[in-house]
Design a protein around this motif. Structure first.
Motif, short mmCIF file in Angstrom:
data_model
loop_
_atom_site.label_atom_id
_atom_site.label_comp_id
_atom_site.label_asym_id
_atom_site.label_seq_id
_atom_site.Cartn_x
_atom_site.Cartn_y
_atom_site.Cartn_z
N GLU A 117 5.08 3.29 -15.98
CA GLU A 117 5.73 4.42 -16.64
C GLU A 117 4.93 4.88 -17.86
O GLU A 117 4.71 6.07 -18.06
CB GLU A 117 7.15 4.03 -17.07
CG GLU A 117 7.87 5.11 -17.86
CD GLU A 117 9.21 4.64 -18.41
OE1 GLU A 117 9.79 5.36 -19.26
OE2 GLU A 117 9.66 3.55 -18.01
N LEU A 118 4.48 3.91 -18.66
CA LEU A 118 3.74 4.25 -19.87
C LEU A 118 2.39 4.88 -19.55
O LEU A 118 1.96 5.82 -20.22
CB LEU A 118 3.56 3.00 -20.74
CG LEU A 118 2.92 3.21 -22.11
CD1 LEU A 118 3.73 4.22 -22.94
CD2 LEU A 118 2.82 1.88 -22.85
N SER A 119 1.73 4.38 -18.52
CA SER A 119 0.43 4.95 -18.14
C SER A 119 0.58 6.38 -17.65
O SER A 119 -0.29 7.22 -17.90
CB SER A 119 -0.23 4.08 -17.06
OG SER A 119 0.45 4.19 -15.83
N GLU A 120 1.69 6.66 -16.94
CA GLU A 120 1.92 8.02 -16.44
C GLU A 120 2.26 8.99 -17.56
O GLU A 120 1.82 10.14 -17.56
CB GLU A 120 3.03 7.99 -15.39
CG GLU A 120 2.64 7.27 -14.10
CD GLU A 120 3.81 7.14 -13.14
OE1 GLU A 120 4.96 7.40 -13.57
OE2 GLU A 120 3.57 6.75 -11.98
N ILE A 127 -4.17 0.82 -19.75
CA ILE A 127 -3.31 -0.24 -20.28
C ILE A 127 -3.80 -1.60 -19.82
O ILE A 127 -4.14 -1.79 -18.65
CB ILE A 127 -1.85 -0.05 -19.83
CG1 ILE A 127 -1.29 1.29 -20.35
CG2 ILE A 127 -0.97 -1.20 -20.32
CD1 ILE A 127 0.10 1.61 -19.87
N LEU A 128 -3.84 -2.53 -20.75
CA LEU A 128 -4.10 -3.93 -20.43
C LEU A 128 -2.80 -4.69 -20.60
O LEU A 128 -2.26 -4.77 -21.71
CB LEU A 128 -5.18 -4.51 -21.34
CG LEU A 128 -5.43 -6.03 -21.20
CD1 LEU A 128 -5.90 -6.37 -19.78
CD2 LEU A 128 -6.43 -6.52 -22.24
N VAL A 129 -2.28 -5.24 -19.52
CA VAL A 129 -1.03 -5.99 -19.55
C VAL A 129 -1.35 -7.48 -19.70
O VAL A 129 -2.04 -8.05 -18.86
CB VAL A 129 -0.20 -5.76 -18.27
CG1 VAL A 129 1.08 -6.58 -18.33
CG2 VAL A 129 0.12 -4.28 -18.10
N ILE A 130 -0.87 -8.08 -20.79
CA ILE A 130 -1.03 -9.51 -21.00
C ILE A 130 0.19 -10.19 -20.38
O ILE A 130 1.28 -10.15 -20.93
CB ILE A 130 -1.14 -9.87 -22.49
CG1 ILE A 130 -2.22 -9.03 -23.16
CG2 ILE A 130 -1.40 -11.35 -22.66
CD1 ILE A 130 -3.61 -9.30 -22.68
N ASN A 131 0.00 -10.77 -19.23
CA ASN A 131 1.10 -11.38 -18.49
C ASN A 131 1.31 -12.80 -18.98
O ASN A 131 0.42 -13.65 -18.85
CB ASN A 131 0.77 -11.36 -17.00
CG ASN A 131 1.96 -11.75 -16.14
OD1 ASN A 131 2.94 -12.29 -16.64
ND2 ASN A 131 1.88 -11.46 -14.86
N THR A 132 2.46 -13.08 -19.55
CA THR A 132 2.71 -14.39 -20.16
C THR A 132 3.49 -15.34 -19.26
O THR A 132 3.97 -16.36 -19.71
CB THR A 132 3.48 -14.21 -21.48
OG1 THR A 132 4.71 -13.54 -21.22
CG2 THR A 132 2.66 -13.42 -22.47
N GLU A 133 3.65 -14.99 -17.98
CA GLU A 133 4.46 -15.87 -17.13
C GLU A 133 3.75 -17.18 -16.81
O GLU A 133 4.39 -18.19 -16.53
CB GLU A 133 4.85 -15.16 -15.84
CG GLU A 133 3.69 -14.83 -14.92
CD GLU A 133 4.19 -14.21 -13.63
OE1 GLU A 133 5.19 -14.70 -13.10
OE2 GLU A 133 3.60 -13.23 -13.17
#
Length: 333
Positions: free
Chosen positions: A53-56, A62-68
């Motif tokens: 959504e944010l990229s659109e 966007i670089l998503v830092i996935n913390t899972e």
């Protein structure tokens, strides 16, 4: 890689918060002055939908830092609630060095103020908080902020290679238009271990602020209220107007004279009434950010140099316990 402007996006339960779009606007101001590229960093758990959504909407990469995928043998911090500020303070310096940031933009709120100093130290950057204006000067990019309870305005030109900035909410106005081209999304899985402190948990604000959202007139109390009994004047003044509400600044709520659901400011509610009456409020930047967009502002204060007067349409230099009774008599007779 050319220097970049890094935006630290904020989200709440997977929803992008409005302040993120303000950060994007501030970054675009910087971009016009520096010609640097802009990249967004998001941290969180299962953020793919929010990132899309944010990229659109922004058209930015966007670089998503996935913390899972993180290590926590004791299991004290559940994966889904690992705090963003913890992630930011524990990101490897090499990650930012690879991004080559000239500026890192964060929100001037509890999260930003927690993470910004530590991040600045980690990447050997300057740290400038509460930025209200960005301009070009002869010696470089100039950042304007208020100090001494907003009585003095300072202009800062950093000399460090990089700067971590916290941007005052409510200053920069986001562009509502959706970008024609979505940005690219990259994902980084990051493992973090909890060694330095333990997170007990989050306490969410479940207070109902609908009355504030719907109020056309707001009468707000500040530290000029010397006695709790003086709040009666505030409530009587509010009763003169239909669709009104009573709020306060943080010191009044800290004294337990008003509920925290009635607090206006960075750590409280943001309001936009037709009329905002500030009673005994000095006008700290934290409070102003929550009511700046009120259509008409009337302020009552004994200090002629109170910062609240700088944004007020009508300034009344008087003790509120003297002025409000006179005003009530004039209305009620």
């Amino acid at each position: 890689m050319n220097p970049q402007i890094i935006i630290i996006a904020e989200q709440n339960n997977g929803e992008i918060t409005p302040v993120t779009y303000e950060l994007i606007d501030s970054a675009r101001v910087l971009q016009k002055l520096t010609d640097a590229n802009i990249k967004i960093i998001m941290t969180g758990y299962e953020m793919s939908d929010a990132a899309k959504e944010l990229s659109e909407k922004s058209g930015l990469d966007i670089l998503v830092i996935n913390t899972e995928r993180r290590t926590n043998p004791e299991g004290i911090i559940p994966e889904e609630i690992i705090p963003d500020e913890f992630v930011l303070k524990n990101l490897p310096a090499s990650l930012f060095n690879d991004l080559n940031p000239a500026y890192v933009c964060m929100a001037h709120n509890s999260k930003g103020l927690d993470a910004a100093p530590g991040l600045a130290i980690k990447i050997n950057a300057a740290c400038i908080t509460g930025v209200e204006k960005i301009t070009r000067a002869d010696d470089g990019i100039c950042f304007t902020r208020s100090i001494f309870n907003d009585r003095i305005t300072t202009h800062i030109i950093p000399t460090a290679k990089a700067s971590v900035l916290t941007i005052q909410p409510g200053i920069f106005k986001p562009d509502a238009d959706v970008s024609k081209n979505a940005g690219k999304i990259a994902t980084l899985n990051l493992s973090l271990s909890v060694d330095d402190y333990h997170l007990i948990g989050f306490k969410s604000n479940e207070a109902d602020t609908a009355a504030l959202d719907n109020a056309e007139v707001i009468v707000s109390a500040g530290n000029g209220i010397r006695e709790k009994e003086d709040l009666d004047f505030i409530y009587q003044l509010a009763q003169l107007f239909p669709k009104s509400a009573v709020t306060g600044s943080r010191p009044i709520c800290d004294k337990k004279w008003l509920k925290y659901s009635q607090q206006v400011g960075v750590t409280g509610a943001t309001v936009k009434p037709k009329l905002y009456i500030a009673c005994g409020i000095s006008g700290s930047s934290q409070h102003i950010s929550g009511m700046r967009d009120s259509k008409f502002i009337v302020s009552i204060n004994t200090d002629p140099h109170a910062a609240i007067f700088n944004i007020s349409d009508v300034c009344i230099i008087e003790d509120l316990t003297t002025f409000i009774p006179e005003l009530l008599d004039a209305f009620i007779g």
